[in-house]
Design a protein around this motif. Sequence first.
Motif, short mmCIF file in Angstrom:
data_model
loop_
_atom_site.label_atom_id
_atom_site.label_comp_id
_atom_site.label_asym_id
_atom_site.label_seq_id
_atom_site.Cartn_x
_atom_site.Cartn_y
_atom_site.Cartn_z
N ARG A 26 7.55 8.21 0.12
CA ARG A 26 7.02 6.94 -0.37
C ARG A 26 5.51 7.01 -0.56
NH1 ARG A 26 7.75 2.05 3.49
NH2 ARG A 26 6.37 3.37 4.66
N LYS A 27 4.79 7.46 0.45
CA LYS A 27 3.32 7.45 0.38
C LYS A 27 2.77 8.55 -0.51
CE LYS A 27 -0.83 7.75 3.12
NZ LYS A 27 -1.40 8.32 4.30
N LEU A 66 5.49 8.87 -4.33
CA LEU A 66 5.67 7.68 -5.17
C LEU A 66 4.39 6.90 -5.38
CD1 LEU A 66 9.15 6.42 -3.95
CD2 LEU A 66 8.61 7.81 -5.94
N VAL A 67 3.50 6.88 -4.41
CA VAL A 67 2.26 6.12 -4.55
C VAL A 67 1.11 7.00 -5.04
CG1 VAL A 67 0.53 4.76 -3.32
CG2 VAL A 67 2.95 4.43 -2.82
N ASN A 68 0.84 8.09 -4.34
CA ASN A 68 -0.33 8.91 -4.67
C ASN A 68 -0.12 9.81 -5.89
OD1 ASN A 68 -1.63 7.78 -2.50
ND2 ASN A 68 -1.19 9.49 -1.13
N GLY A 81 2.34 7.24 -8.85
CA GLY A 81 2.09 5.81 -9.00
C GLY A 81 1.12 5.55 -10.14
N ASP A 121 -1.70 3.59 -12.15
CA ASP A 121 -2.79 2.65 -11.90
C ASP A 121 -3.40 2.23 -13.24
OD1 ASP A 121 -4.29 4.85 -12.67
OD2 ASP A 121 -5.10 5.24 -10.68
N LYS A 145 3.55 11.32 -15.30
CA LYS A 145 4.00 10.40 -14.27
C LYS A 145 5.18 9.57 -14.76
CE LYS A 145 -0.47 9.87 -11.97
NZ LYS A 145 -1.53 8.90 -11.61
N LEU A 186 8.93 9.49 -13.18
CA LEU A 186 9.64 8.26 -12.80
C LEU A 186 11.00 8.17 -13.48
CD1 LEU A 186 6.69 5.71 -12.84
CD2 LEU A 186 8.00 6.45 -10.85
#
Length: 127
Positions: free
Chosen positions: A16-17, A20-22, A25, A27, A60, A64
């Motif tokens: 997750r961290k 998926l986020v760093n 994810g 921005d 990215k 996904l």
Amino acid sequence: MVFTVYGVFGYRNYLRKEVLVNEIGLDQDDWQWLRIRLLLILNRTKEPLPEQGSYNAGQKLFALLVYMALPVIAITGIIMTFHLFGTAAVAWAMLLHFVAVGMVVSGLMVHAYMVQSSPRSGLPSSR
């Protein structure tokens, strides 16, 4: 099977961290990159692409897509292989399976085209 165990047990601590986020994810810079990249392809701007991290926004989005399609492909493949839940479920599984595979293959073809059309677009401008 290994990826399922990793996804279930490693989701909270790592997946997750870190991933998926760093890593993937999106921005505000990524959305700006996508907008400018599209305008560059259409020859509508000369604006430089914003700086990107390890992966550009297109990569990215493709990641996904693959992460969303893989469970669909796996589950529908099992339904089709073992003829689970009746004929109607197998028919729907076939449709969903081929749509998901088609999306991944289409994304892969777009990825290959983008690499060939502008091989340095994914690299930071400092290189």
